[in-house]
Design a protein around this motif. Sequence first.
Motif, PDB file in Angstrom:
ATOM      1  N   GLU A  17       0.788  -1.242   0.000  1.00  0.00           N
ATOM      2  CA  GLU A  17       0.000   0.000   0.000  1.00  0.00           C
ATOM      3  C   GLU A  17       0.820   1.292   0.000  1.00  0.00           C
ATOM      4  O   GLU A  17       0.397   2.325  -0.484  1.00  0.00           O
ATOM      5  CB  GLU A  17      -0.929   0.004   1.222  1.00  0.00           C
ATOM      6  N   LYS A  18       1.970   1.262   0.615  1.00  0.00           N
ATOM      7  CA  LYS A  18       2.851   2.429   0.748  1.00  0.00           C
ATOM      8  C   LYS A  18       2.165   3.594   1.460  1.00  0.00           C
ATOM      9  O   LYS A  18       2.069   4.703   0.934  1.00  0.00           O
ATOM     10  CB  LYS A  18       3.358   2.879  -0.638  1.00  0.00           C
ATOM     11  N   ILE A  19       1.678   3.348   2.655  1.00  0.00           N
ATOM     12  CA  ILE A  19       1.069   4.461   3.393  1.00  0.00           C
ATOM     13  C   ILE A  19       2.102   5.141   4.296  1.00  0.00           C
ATOM     14  O   ILE A  19       1.848   6.193   4.856  1.00  0.00           O
ATOM     15  CB  ILE A  19      -0.174   4.031   4.219  1.00  0.00           C
ATOM     16  N   GLY A  20       3.252   4.568   4.401  1.00  0.00           N
ATOM     17  CA  GLY A  20       4.352   5.232   5.106  1.00  0.00           C
ATOM     18  C   GLY A  20       4.476   4.829   6.562  1.00  0.00           C
ATOM     19  O   GLY A  20       3.491   4.515   7.225  1.00  0.00           O
ATOM     20  N   GLU A  21       5.734   4.881   7.036  1.00  0.00           N
ATOM     21  CA  GLU A  21       6.067   4.410   8.375  1.00  0.00           C
ATOM     22  C   GLU A  21       5.320   5.180   9.471  1.00  0.00           C
ATOM     23  O   GLU A  21       4.784   4.585  10.412  1.00  0.00           O
ATOM     24  CB  GLU A  21       7.586   4.548   8.566  1.00  0.00           C
ATOM     25  N   ILE A  22       5.265   6.513   9.305  1.00  0.00           N
ATOM     26  CA  ILE A  22       4.642   7.330  10.363  1.00  0.00           C
ATOM     27  C   ILE A  22       3.149   7.001  10.497  1.00  0.00           C
ATOM     28  O   ILE A  22       2.616   6.854  11.593  1.00  0.00           O
ATOM     29  CB  ILE A  22       4.848   8.835  10.060  1.00  0.00           C
ATOM     30  N   VAL A  23       2.536   6.864   9.307  1.00  0.00           N
ATOM     31  CA  VAL A  23       1.098   6.557   9.326  1.00  0.00           C
ATOM     32  C   VAL A  23       0.863   5.189   9.970  1.00  0.00           C
ATOM     33  O   VAL A  23      -0.055   5.018  10.776  1.00  0.00           O
ATOM     34  CB  VAL A  23       0.517   6.584   7.887  1.00  0.00           C
ATOM     35  N   ILE A  24       1.713   4.249   9.627  1.00  0.00           N
ATOM     36  CA  ILE A  24       1.541   2.900  10.200  1.00  0.00           C
ATOM     37  C   ILE A  24       1.695   2.940  11.714  1.00  0.00           C
ATOM     38  O   ILE A  24       0.867   2.406  12.455  1.00  0.00           O
ATOM     39  CB  ILE A  24       2.553   1.914   9.571  1.00  0.00           C
ATOM     40  N   ARG A  25       2.737   3.626  12.145  1.00  0.00           N
ATOM     41  CA  ARG A  25       2.969   3.710  13.592  1.00  0.00           C
ATOM     42  C   ARG A  25       1.746   4.351  14.292  1.00  0.00           C
ATOM     43  O   ARG A  25       1.242   3.841  15.281  1.00  0.00           O
ATOM     44  CB  ARG A  25       4.216   4.556  13.834  1.00  0.00           C
ATOM     45  N   GLY A  26       1.272   5.469  13.709  1.00  0.00           N
ATOM     46  CA  GLY A  26       0.113   6.163  14.286  1.00  0.00           C
ATOM     47  C   GLY A  26      -1.122   5.280  14.284  1.00  0.00           C
ATOM     48  O   GLY A  26      -1.869   5.219  15.272  1.00  0.00           O
ATOM     49  N   SER A  27      -1.328   4.588  13.158  1.00  0.00           N
ATOM     50  CA  SER A  27      -2.529   3.743  13.051  1.00  0.00           C
ATOM     51  C   SER A  27      -2.480   2.606  14.063  1.00  0.00           C
ATOM     52  O   SER A  27      -3.492   2.292  14.700  1.00  0.00           O
ATOM     53  CB  SER A  27      -2.632   3.136  11.649  1.00  0.00           C
ATOM     54  N   LEU A  28      -1.289   2.009  14.188  1.00  0.00           N
ATOM     55  CA  LEU A  28      -1.159   0.897  15.126  1.00  0.00           C
ATOM     56  C   LEU A  28      -1.469   1.381  16.545  1.00  0.00           C
ATOM     57  O   LEU A  28      -2.171   0.714  17.310  1.00  0.00           O
ATOM     58  CB  LEU A  28       0.250   0.306  15.055  1.00  0.00           C
ATOM     59  N   GLN A  29      -0.948   2.592  16.841  1.00  0.00           N
ATOM     60  CA  GLN A  29      -1.192   3.152  18.171  1.00  0.00           C
ATOM     61  C   GLN A  29      -2.708   3.337  18.413  1.00  0.00           C
ATOM     62  O   GLN A  29      -3.209   3.013  19.485  1.00  0.00           O
ATOM     63  CB  GLN A  29      -0.490   4.500  18.276  1.00  0.00           C
ATOM     64  N   LYS A  30      -3.379   3.834  17.370  1.00  0.00           N
ATOM     65  CA  LYS A  30      -4.834   4.040  17.493  1.00  0.00           C
ATOM     66  C   LYS A  30      -5.550   2.702  17.696  1.00  0.00           C
ATOM     67  O   LYS A  30      -6.469   2.583  18.490  1.00  0.00           O
ATOM     68  CB  LYS A  30      -5.378   4.689  16.201  1.00  0.00           C
ATOM     69  N   LEU A  31      -5.106   1.709  16.926  1.00  0.00           N
ATOM     70  CA  LEU A  31      -5.739   0.387  17.016  1.00  0.00           C
ATOM     71  C   LEU A  31      -5.560  -0.217  18.406  1.00  0.00           C
ATOM     72  O   LEU A  31      -6.478  -0.825  18.960  1.00  0.00           O
ATOM     73  CB  LEU A  31      -5.150  -0.563  15.961  1.00  0.00           C
ATOM     74  N   VAL A  32      -4.365  -0.016  18.963  1.00  0.00           N
ATOM     75  CA  VAL A  32      -4.102  -0.564  20.300  1.00  0.00           C
ATOM     76  C   VAL A  32      -4.935   0.198  21.340  1.00  0.00           C
ATOM     77  O   VAL A  32      -5.552  -0.407  22.221  1.00  0.00           O
ATOM     78  CB  VAL A  32      -2.595  -0.517  20.634  1.00  0.00           C
ATOM     79  N   ALA A  33      -4.980   1.542  21.173  1.00  0.00           N
ATOM     80  CA  ALA A  33      -5.743   2.345  22.137  1.00  0.00           C
ATOM     81  C   ALA A  33      -7.218   1.949  22.127  1.00  0.00           C
ATOM     82  O   ALA A  33      -7.881   1.953  23.162  1.00  0.00           O
ATOM     83  CB  ALA A  33      -5.584   3.828  21.806  1.00  0.00           C
ATOM     84  N   ALA A  34      -7.730   1.604  20.925  1.00  0.00           N
ATOM     85  CA  ALA A  34      -9.148   1.205  20.832  1.00  0.00           C
ATOM     86  C   ALA A  34      -9.342  -0.277  21.159  1.00  0.00           C
ATOM     87  O   ALA A  34     -10.448  -0.800  21.037  1.00  0.00           O
ATOM     88  CB  ALA A  34      -9.670   1.500  19.437  1.00  0.00           C
ATOM     89  N   HIS A  35      -8.248  -0.939  21.548  1.00  0.00           N
ATOM     90  CA  HIS A  35      -8.270  -2.373  21.902  1.00  0.00           C
ATOM     91  C   HIS A  35      -8.576  -3.309  20.724  1.00  0.00           C
ATOM     92  O   HIS A  35      -8.934  -4.450  20.921  1.00  0.00           O
ATOM     93  CB  HIS A  35      -9.270  -2.662  23.045  1.00  0.00           C
ATOM     94  N   PHE A  36      -8.440  -2.808  19.496  1.00  0.00           N
ATOM     95  CA  PHE A  36      -8.664  -3.680  18.339  1.00  0.00           C
ATOM     96  C   PHE A  36      -7.437  -4.559  18.098  1.00  0.00           C
ATOM     97  O   PHE A  36      -7.507  -5.584  17.441  1.00  0.00           O
ATOM     98  CB  PHE A  36      -8.940  -2.862  17.076  1.00  0.00           C
ATOM     99  N   VAL A  37      -6.293  -4.092  18.594  1.00  0.00           N
ATOM    100  CA  VAL A  37      -5.046  -4.858  18.442  1.00  0.00           C
ATOM    101  C   VAL A  37      -4.438  -4.998  19.828  1.00  0.00           C
ATOM    102  O   VAL A  37      -4.541  -4.089  20.658  1.00  0.00           O
ATOM    103  CB  VAL A  37      -4.098  -4.130  17.466  1.00  0.00           C
ATOM    104  N   GLU A  38      -3.821  -6.141  20.071  1.00  0.00           N
ATOM    105  CA  GLU A  38      -3.227  -6.380  21.395  1.00  0.00           C
ATOM    106  C   GLU A  38      -1.847  -7.016  21.246  1.00  0.00           C
ATOM    107  O   GLU A  38      -1.512  -7.556  20.184  1.00  0.00           O
ATOM    108  CB  GLU A  38      -4.133  -7.310  22.201  1.00  0.00           C
TER     109      GLU A  38
END
Lengths: 584, 230
Positions: A186-207
């Motif tokens: 997809e090439k959405i970029g490292e920063i976006v991935i890091r931010g998205s992962l953080q959001k996913l963890v905060a929302a408990h969708f990822v653990e």
Amino acid sequence: MTSNLRVRTTVEYIIYKLKSLNFTIKPASGHLSPAKANYKTTKSVLMDNTEYGIVYAVHIITVQFGSVVSKVCECLLRRGPLSSRDISRLAESEISHNQVKDILYLLIQHNCVQAFSIEPPDGSESKAVVQYLVLFNNILHRVRYNKFSRVVNEELGRECGIVLDGLLSNGRLTLGQLIERDRDSEKIGEIVIRGSLQKLVAAHFVERIPSPEPVLGNKEQEPAKKKGSKAAKILKEPETLEERVLEAAIPVEAIRFPHVFVQDSNSSIADNDSNADNDSNADNDSNITEGKRKERDVDLSDPSNEVIWRPNFEEFIRRLRHKACVEIVKERRDEGCAIVLRAMLEVGRSQEKKVKTDKSVPMSVGSIYEEVITTIPGRTMLQERVEACLDQLSATSSYLPAFVIEVDGSYIVDFKAIISIAQKDEIEAVVMRRYGKEAFRMFRYLTMEGRFVETDRIADAALTEKKDTPQILLKMWQDGYLHMQKFAVTGGTGYTPPFLLWKVNKLIVTRQMLDEMYHASLNLSLRLTHELESEKELLLLSNKKDVVLEGAYEERLIKIKAKRLLLSSTRFRLDDALMLFANF
Amino acid sequence: MSKRKRADPKLSGRDPNEAHEKKLLDMIRSKQGAGATMYELKGDKTIPPTMFTRLVQSLKKKGLIKEIPTMNNKGHKHFLAMEFEPDKELTGGEWYIDGTLDVSKIEDLKAKCVMILERHRHRVVTLDVMCGYFVKEEKLSVDQTKEILKNLVLDNQIMEVKSNGLNEFASTRIGEVCYKLTGKKSGNGEARGGAFASIPCGACPHIGLCTPDGVISPTTCVYFQKWLEF
Ligand code: SF4
């Protein structure tokens, strides 16, 4: 207990009457449904995996990973937790020990298997053997990935959806692996991935992944002193082995969903894990034995010590459960009630401890109203209207139970009542279609009564022809939808046929429905494969850029596409209904 | 429950079987509205077994007993003394005519009931109002009216609600039993269609026999074939 008493009252009355006429009564054999003759009111009845549940799970694994992997899976599903050596010995085809270990590694990577071991008894020389537990529900979740993905796309946006998709298709990944994967796709970029992962963890969708191989305390030597202790009274002992293993494997909240996480952290996960577990042990006196992580058959640690992430299915199921509740209320009440319920679920969500929660925490009208007006459809609602909706939601009738319970001016969502009504609708719709409207009335009557009722009384209550009633009831009984008690009458002056008592046993019906729904899902999938197989060449041809299909070919292509759409969308919807019985 | 219609007629004539007949008649009478089956009568060992049919025929001819087919088991005839009316267990009850359920009458009454509730779509109708109508217009008993209403509840066409005295219940007593229609048209929500029931396997009578590689299987299934016809 109550229903038992009622049964006895009915039976005793009839027995009394017949005895006064000089009859002898004795319960006849064969009183259970033939399909469910081995029914037991044990924990096994409550388990989600029925016979066809297992066949369906094996089918899913076969389609996605091939038949060898599915053999290992089936062996674990049918026999329960086993060591890798036992699997290679017991699996139906010849699979070497090394192959088994590779397969287990793959299944663990995809979150379908959890390793664990049980601490040997005190003083025992023997080493704890690693055992593998198959996670039935996680296998079934594999056909729900689109649903999970949609939840994240709607709530957190497309970029989080892409990160989640990466985790869903790979099972478990580190942040580094997610970034690397992105470079090739997809090439959405490292920063976006890091931010998205953080959001996913905060929302408990990822653990964070659970502990690779927790060691369970030996149950037999569980200290007797615990009995009657205060802690034991407050904390309910987990019941099934699966629950015990998962509870031991999943780290405490702060570790599971960290607020801050750094790539290439030098801190050891194992250390973190261990400390966290120690904390939790100190807190809740659980049966995890610490500092005894055994050498594993399958090495799961990442060499870089980077945190490994995986999707948190529990949270997805919770969201889908909430969504289903809102839908049910919308259909059975109205739009306004659905908006209020959605707000209530939002207010209470963070305090829900487990997915299958029966009731929410109490909420004030104020907090509900505050949440309602933050939503687009609820923005213009006045508090008065919200209160009227709450009244409507708390009302009961012969048609609907209360969905919300009012206690001292606060409101509690009754999840169980909402889910039960949807289950009831599903079951009754099948009864109506399969056995007709007379049977539908009888079934509903018996559900309302909740106790054993005699054949003639059922006919009277449902106003159905008395001579047809036994046949209709028998048909439902043969298919496992009714429970029957037969009483033989002997003595007196002539032959008296045995009298039959009938009852809807919710546990048996629910399990029967669940089994049939797994069966139907399997059938839909097999039929789809069959249809696609029969038009394989045509479909291949249609995928080629320079080929245009015309005439009869075009018609055939349209037909097969319509079949594909109908079969897969039906399977998707059936799975929603299936979750009502298995997961909610 | 059984009503006595007229006084005992006297047995007359010099029939050689008079004593046996009298005994049989007494036995049948003692059973009142429940009647006696031939099997039960033959339990009496003082009468020669070969004589039963003749004796029964004779009593019938004399108009002292009657033969009632049981609603549950048409082949099983019950003999009742003329002065007794058959019990509900034999006839089936008020809704039965000649041992058969009067379905058309029941359906007709149910349709009338739904019509009344449709007319009052925006409020509830109390049980008293319903009974008032059916007792006066249809000559039903209160219990029969209740049975019809209960049947519609079981059909999921109407719902029974207890009044709380507010809003739509404004003109009713608190706790009074009321009825209203179900369904979206009446603004009361609808039962869900059922995802499983709407596919062939949900309605399939052979689901217990259907297996992936069996004689009945999803790949050869005729129900699927029909469903997938475009
Ligand atoms: S596949 Fe066909 S035969 Fe099998 S259960 Fe479904 S409808 Fe019935």
